[in-house]
Design an enzyme around this catalytic site. Sequence first.
Site, mmCIF file in Angstrom:
data_model
loop_
_atom_site.group_PDB
_atom_site.id
_atom_site.type_symbol
_atom_site.label_atom_id
_atom_site.label_comp_id
_atom_site.label_asym_id
_atom_site.label_seq_id
_atom_site.Cartn_x
_atom_site.Cartn_y
_atom_site.Cartn_z
ATOM 1 N N HIS A 120 14.915 17.654 111.774
ATOM 2 C CA HIS A 120 15.518 17.643 113.102
ATOM 3 C C HIS A 120 16.186 16.296 113.343
ATOM 4 O O HIS A 120 15.598 15.270 113.020
ATOM 5 C CB HIS A 120 14.437 17.862 114.173
ATOM 6 C CG HIS A 120 14.983 17.839 115.558
ATOM 7 N ND1 HIS A 120 15.722 18.880 116.090
ATOM 8 C CD2 HIS A 120 14.931 16.885 116.525
ATOM 9 C CE1 HIS A 120 16.081 18.574 117.316
ATOM 10 N NE2 HIS A 120 15.622 17.366 117.612
ATOM 11 N N ALA A 143 35.694 31.066 91.904
ATOM 12 C CA ALA A 143 35.475 30.079 90.840
ATOM 13 C C ALA A 143 33.998 29.993 90.463
ATOM 14 O O ALA A 143 33.649 29.931 89.278
ATOM 15 C CB ALA A 143 35.977 28.711 91.297
ATOM 16 N N GLU A 174 44.950 26.095 76.032
ATOM 17 C CA GLU A 174 45.388 26.030 77.439
ATOM 18 C C GLU A 174 46.872 25.696 77.459
ATOM 19 O O GLU A 174 47.310 24.756 76.798
ATOM 20 C CB GLU A 174 44.572 24.973 78.192
ATOM 21 C CG GLU A 174 45.086 24.620 79.577
ATOM 22 C CD GLU A 174 45.189 25.825 80.528
ATOM 23 O OE1 GLU A 174 44.180 26.497 80.745
ATOM 24 O OE2 GLU A 174 46.310 26.076 81.036
#
Length: 491
Positions: free
Chosen positions: A470, A346, A35
């Site tokens: 609910h 992604a 990287e």
Amino acid sequence: MAEDIFDLIIIGAGPGGYVAAIRAAQLGMRVAVVERNARLGGVCLNEGCIPSKALLDSSELFALARDKFSLHGIVIEPPRLDLAKMLARKDDVVKKLTDGVAFLFKKNKIALVQGTGRLQAPQNNEFHQVEVTPVRDLGLETREKNSDQGPGAGDREMQVLKGTRVLLATGSQPVELPFLPFDGKTIVSAREALSFESVPEHLLVVGGGYIGLELGSVWNRLGSQVTVVEMLPNLIPTSDGQVAEGLLRALKKQGFTFRMETRVTGATFAGGKLLVQVVSGDRKEEISCDRMLVAVGRRPLTAGLGLEALGVALDRSGRVSVDDKYQTSVPGIYAIGDLIAGPMLAHKAMEEGVVFAERLAGQASVVDYEFVPGIVYTWPEGASVGKTEEQLKQEKIPYAAGRFNFMGNGRARCMAETDGFVKVLAHQETGRVLGVHILGPRASDLIAEAVTVMTYGGSAADIAMTFHAHPTLSEALKEAALDVDKRAIHS
Ligand code: NAD
């Protein structure tokens, strides 16, 4: 196998690459990741999904306090913006998450090699080689961070890694307007638009897609006048027509200006402003702005990887061609994410990372590309999965549509967020859900149920007969599913 040969070398530590690395390591492979960026996580974590959502969340709170608190009976002085603090919080969110990825690398014993990776011609049939050139201008933070991050980190010499397989996961980069290249200050990409040091008076956005509408929303909420120039008749051209129309209406109400079916043809600087020439049909006009965000799409980042020399084939749109195991035309070299066909998202890259590693380990995993959700994080949010109504018509698939407006949903009323609807598209004969499209509050979370139902081949009746607590926003999905058979209760 010799100690210094990795089972897998991954170039790129974005969502595709880092997830593939972790899954491969979990499966027992010896993994190295190359990287070049100081921080892990790629565009998504550093200058995409995460910082934009951090700013969207902050700016949403600001706009709520300014525009909607009074609706709830909360009386405050108009809020003041501390932009520097908002940006610093965003940077902190990014840092914590990228540090988290570095932690996961250590935990999984993944070797991080800092630098720019390039494929070398193979020396023999047993392994591939990746040449790693150190990045000379890494910031202080990078040097400190990498001092204990595995082999090669902190080493400034060029090195060559050997591996039996290489995964390319270098992602994509923003497309420039050829006649108006990015200058990093006035004509910018998303990266700079995430860090403007002051709120632009007038922000011109070229492209009414994901980035344009999300970052346009951030700066509109913080006080900019925002004009979006879109060349097509609809926003987010791949989305369901009713979602696009509803979003256009909602954003206009929030103060956006739209120039649809309009193109930018040039720009000049004058008196500290950028004068942008636009053309709509045969009408020409000039729009004055302070900054221009160009968000007209992204292209795969293949340059500099050495693909040509190895003969790695690209398709006609410049994406890397792969088979169902993500192997390129060169055995042992693989590619995933934005580099290959499909939406540049992604979560798509992450799924591919997992499936790639599992298939390498002999498992029969697959990515179900029919059910990749797409979300635009505006307010209201837009979220979709499966076919749009337009696609069903075009493909002559018989369908029934059910729709429920948030106006009829109790929780949306409590929140005072009644803009939008849920639409369920089901096969006319089988009832199988073919598409779900939501425009409304927290559509990004609501779509997950639809993705699950569709992935398991569920029908509108399956959603309709399932408990939905609910009062929740999710009841709108149940009601839309009921409406497929015209038996919605609250509409
Ligand atoms: P996009 O493809 O979403 O939208 C680009 C828009 O620009 C389109 O509407 C297109 O018609 C328009 N356009 C193209 N050329 C133009 C021109 N010359 N003048 C005017 N309009 C023009 O691209 P993006 O917004 O730049 O995003 C890039 C990628 O990043 C996309 O693939 C997207 O999927 C991804 N992304 C996703 C998200 C998300 O999932 N929420 C967020 C940001 C980015």
